[in-house]
Design an enzyme around this catalytic site. Structure first.
Site, PDB file in Angstrom:
ATOM      1  N   ARG A 206     -14.529  11.649   5.322  1.00  0.00           N
ATOM      2  CA  ARG A 206     -15.711  12.450   5.632  1.00  0.00           C
ATOM      3  C   ARG A 206     -16.944  11.605   5.922  1.00  0.00           C
ATOM      4  NH1 ARG A 206     -15.571  17.977   4.129  1.00  0.00           N
ATOM      5  NH2 ARG A 206     -17.731  18.017   4.878  1.00  0.00           N
TER       6      ARG A 206
ATOM      7  N   HIS B 219      -6.743  -3.397  -1.976  1.00  0.00           N
ATOM      8  CA  HIS B 219      -6.033  -4.101  -0.913  1.00  0.00           C
ATOM      9  C   HIS B 219      -6.808  -3.890   0.397  1.00  0.00           C
ATOM     10  CE1 HIS B 219      -1.865  -5.255   0.897  1.00  0.00           C
ATOM     11  NE2 HIS B 219      -2.834  -5.547   1.751  1.00  0.00           N
TER      12      HIS B 219
ATOM     13  N   GLU C 176      -5.548  -7.749  -3.369  1.00  0.00           N
ATOM     14  CA  GLU C 176      -4.327  -8.028  -2.620  1.00  0.00           C
ATOM     15  C   GLU C 176      -4.651  -8.156  -1.139  1.00  0.00           C
ATOM     16  OE1 GLU C 176      -1.216  -5.307  -5.257  1.00  0.00           O
ATOM     17  OE2 GLU C 176      -1.829  -4.641  -3.258  1.00  0.00           O
TER      18      GLU C 176
ATOM     19  N   HIS D  67       4.773  -1.047  -6.011  1.00  0.00           N
ATOM     20  CA  HIS D  67       5.121  -0.324  -4.795  1.00  0.00           C
ATOM     21  C   HIS D  67       6.115   0.787  -5.102  1.00  0.00           C
ATOM     22  CE1 HIS D  67       4.351  -0.297  -0.425  1.00  0.00           C
ATOM     23  NE2 HIS D  67       5.447   0.433  -0.412  1.00  0.00           N
TER      24      HIS D  67
ATOM     25  N   HIS E  91      -0.617   4.838  -4.968  1.00  0.00           N
ATOM     26  CA  HIS E  91      -0.308   6.069  -4.235  1.00  0.00           C
ATOM     27  C   HIS E  91       0.263   7.150  -5.141  1.00  0.00           C
ATOM     28  CE1 HIS E  91       0.597   8.475  -0.691  1.00  0.00           C
ATOM     29  NE2 HIS E  91       1.786   8.705  -1.201  1.00  0.00           N
TER      30      HIS E  91
END
Length: 238
Positions: free
Chosen positions: A18, A43, A70, A191, A215
């Protein structure tokens, strides 16, 4: 216990969608620490599509736990890390156009390059880690670069775990961790680790110092709340 470092890239992605400052990345990082997380990971990528380079600088003034940056050690990234002086830098061989990290380093092929970069960071007093697949040769190659730690790339574990192949999924990582420990390397992992698979991974991968989760943790927090989810991870990592 294994430390939890929360990757806040997805918070930055939402903010950038936004163009304003909602959610507030800095406040979220401070809140995550207050909820009990032992580290913050970012990252930044060259196109700054989520974490911006200025975010990395601003977070340095705020983060009171471990601060992990990272990225692919291109010149711009190296300059940023040396300026910010995080607790740890994790070297990831992601391409400029990669949606997310999708492979570990070939530490044999790139040994000389990694050696030089790692020495640069270690001369500045920054702990180093190399993102690697759970391959004995890559772990041994990492040890020859002088790095302090490796971060095991766990996508294959997560994929096999969802298919019910738990013991087969974790075996390469258990073996890689044992080799890393014998080579005097610290062991991180990250991950696609999630609330579903993290406990089994922790129980079967020896000498695990730290996991970096972003995530899945943010997605789970949409349903369960950020404070709650951080503490659910901490409980599973005891």
């Amino acid at each position: 216990m294994t430390k939890l470092s929360v990757n806040i890239n997805k918070i930055a992605t939402l903010r950038n969608a936004r163009g304003g400052n909602m959610p507030d990345l800095l406040k979220t990082a401070a809140d995550i620490e207050s909820f009990g997380a032992q580290g913050i990971t970012i990252h930044p990528r060259p196109d700054e599509r989520h974490i911006r380079y200025q975010d990395a600088r601003d977070l340095k003034k705020l983060v009171t736990t471990e601060y992990n940056i990272e990225g692919n050690p291109v010149e711009k990234f190296i300059e940023l890390v040396l300026q910010v002086q995080p607790t740890q830098v994790t070297l990831v061989p992601d391409a400029v156009d990669a949606i997310t990290s999708n492979a570990g380093w070939d530490t044999v092929k790139h040994k000389d390059f990694l050696k030089n970069v790692i020495q640069t960071f270690k001369n500045a007093g920054i702990r180093t880690s190399i993102f690697v697949d759970a391959d004995p040769k890559m772990v041994e190659g990492a040890a020859e670069t002088g790095t302090d730690r490796i971060e095991l790339y766990t996508e294959s574990y997560a994929e096999q775990y969802t298919k019910g192949n738990h013991s087969e999924a974790v075996r390469p990582f258990s073996e890689a961790a044992k080799i890393a420990h014998e080579c005097n390397l610290g062991i991180n992992a990250g991950h696609d680790l999630s609330l579903d698979n993290i406990k089994y991974f922790k129980e079967n991968v020896p000498h695990l110092l730290e996991v970096s989760i972003g995530h899945a943790l943010i997605c789970e927090s949409l349903y369960l709340g950020l404070d709650n989810v951080v503490n659910m991870y901490l409980d599973k990592l005891k």
